[in-house]
Scaffold this motif. Structure first.
Motif, short mmCIF file in Angstrom:
data_model
loop_
_atom_site.label_atom_id
_atom_site.label_comp_id
_atom_site.label_asym_id
_atom_site.label_seq_id
_atom_site.Cartn_x
_atom_site.Cartn_y
_atom_site.Cartn_z
N ALA A 186 5.96 -16.92 -51.99
CA ALA A 186 7.23 -16.20 -51.82
C ALA A 186 7.87 -15.92 -53.17
O ALA A 186 8.46 -14.86 -53.39
CB ALA A 186 8.17 -17.02 -50.94
N SER A 187 7.74 -16.87 -54.10
CA SER A 187 8.29 -16.69 -55.44
C SER A 187 7.62 -15.53 -56.16
O SER A 187 8.27 -14.74 -56.86
CB SER A 187 8.13 -17.97 -56.25
N ASP A 188 6.30 -15.41 -55.97
CA ASP A 188 5.57 -14.29 -56.58
C ASP A 188 6.10 -12.95 -56.07
O ASP A 188 6.25 -11.99 -56.84
CB ASP A 188 4.07 -14.41 -56.29
N ILE A 189 6.36 -12.90 -54.76
CA ILE A 189 6.89 -11.67 -54.16
C ILE A 189 8.29 -11.38 -54.72
O ILE A 189 8.63 -10.24 -55.06
CB ILE A 189 6.94 -11.79 -52.63
N LYS A 212 18.09 -19.81 -61.92
CA LYS A 212 17.40 -21.10 -61.78
C LYS A 212 17.19 -21.42 -60.30
O LYS A 212 18.03 -22.07 -59.68
CB LYS A 212 18.20 -22.22 -62.45
N PRO A 213 16.10 -20.95 -59.75
CA PRO A 213 15.82 -21.28 -58.34
C PRO A 213 15.77 -22.80 -58.13
O PRO A 213 15.16 -23.51 -58.92
CB PRO A 213 14.44 -20.65 -58.10
N GLY A 219 17.33 -18.46 -53.19
CA GLY A 219 18.04 -17.81 -52.08
C GLY A 219 18.89 -16.66 -52.57
O GLY A 219 19.42 -15.88 -51.78
N ASP A 220 19.04 -16.56 -53.88
CA ASP A 220 19.83 -15.48 -54.48
C ASP A 220 18.92 -14.64 -55.39
O ASP A 220 17.88 -15.13 -55.84
CB ASP A 220 20.97 -16.05 -55.32
N CYS A 238 22.07 -14.72 -50.81
CA CYS A 238 21.48 -14.73 -49.47
C CYS A 238 21.87 -16.00 -48.72
O CYS A 238 22.13 -17.05 -49.29
CB CYS A 238 19.96 -14.67 -49.56
N THR A 239 21.87 -15.92 -47.40
CA THR A 239 22.11 -17.09 -46.56
C THR A 239 20.92 -17.27 -45.62
O THR A 239 20.31 -16.28 -45.19
CB THR A 239 23.39 -16.94 -45.72
#
Length: 243
Positions: A186-189, A212-213, A219-220, A238-239
């Protein structure tokens, strides 16, 4: 060694082979045990399994199994009745326990033998010491094995708990790896959506980004684009984000 010292050595072991070898070593220091084994109960297979047993000091393979349904087996009698078996002349004393003599599964010929049930809140196995000689054991040998049986039962209980913990840990690590792999994907996407650093510098020469995930994927996210001389920038919060 004192029995308490033996007990500490036995209960310190955390896997079945080590438990059995430790017991065997200690038993041999206090009595003649040419034939020795610890059988554990497998209720799923309805068997008593002697996974490690010794004959004249040599560890034997493969494992010996005794079905619950086998008649005239001293192991079964000991476990079913939760009582010791103490024999010093097999041909003349077997009838105290079983209806007909049967060939031993560890050794064909045995004359003296002791079986002790291993009990916690339930019967979990059996300890046996045997000899081809008559009158090889006395009451003191029986009492020593009875004392050790309590330590052995605790050790077997510990090994079972330790095995379950190890299996749970392996499963947790496997699940964690799957989750982590999904997060990285998901991070790559997400990285594809984010503007390149070169683009940001070109649009906003004086800028900085704090991104900084918390858990690999954020989520942002932020977004920037220049079109027809206009510069657009967005920061999204995002929520309920997930993978």
């Amino acid at each position: 060694l004192l029995l308490s010292d033996m007990g500490r050595q036995i209960t310190a072991a955390l896997d079945l082979p080590t438990v059995i070898r430790t017991v065997y070593k200690n038993v041999n220091e206090v009595m003649d045990a040419p034939i020795f084994g610890i059988g554990t109960i497998n209720n799923d297979k309805k068997q008593i399994i002697y996974s490690h047993f010794f004959i004249n000091g040599e560890e034997q393979h493969p494992a010996i199994t005794i079905s619950f349904d086998e008649e005239n087996r001293l192991s079964n009698w000991c476990i079913e009745n939760q009582e010791d078996i103490f024999i010093n002349d097999f041909e003349n004393e077997y009838s105290n326990y079983i209806s007909s003599p049967t060939r031993g599964k560890m050794v064909e010929k045995r004359n003296s033998l002791i079986y002790i049930p291993l009990v916690t809140d339930k019967v979990i196995g059996v300890l046996t010491v045997q000899s081809i000689h008559k009158n090889a054991y006395d009451e003191e040998d029986l009492h020593i094995l009875e004392s050790l049986a309590a330590y052995i039962a605790i050790a077997l209980d510990n090994t079972d708990a330790y095995t379950q913990i190890q299996q749970a840990q392996i499963e947790i690590e496997h699940q964690n790896m799957k989750i982590t792999d999904s997060l990285r994907y998901a991070s790559d996407i997400q990285e594809v959506i984010l503007p390149y650093q070169e683009e940001m510098i070109e649009m906003f020469p004086k800028h900085f980004v704090i991104y900084k995930p918390k858990d690999i994927v954020s989520g942002d996210f932020y977004w920037a684009k220049e079109k027809k001389g206009r510069k657009f920038i967005a920061v999204a919060d995002c929520t309920g984000h997930g993978v």
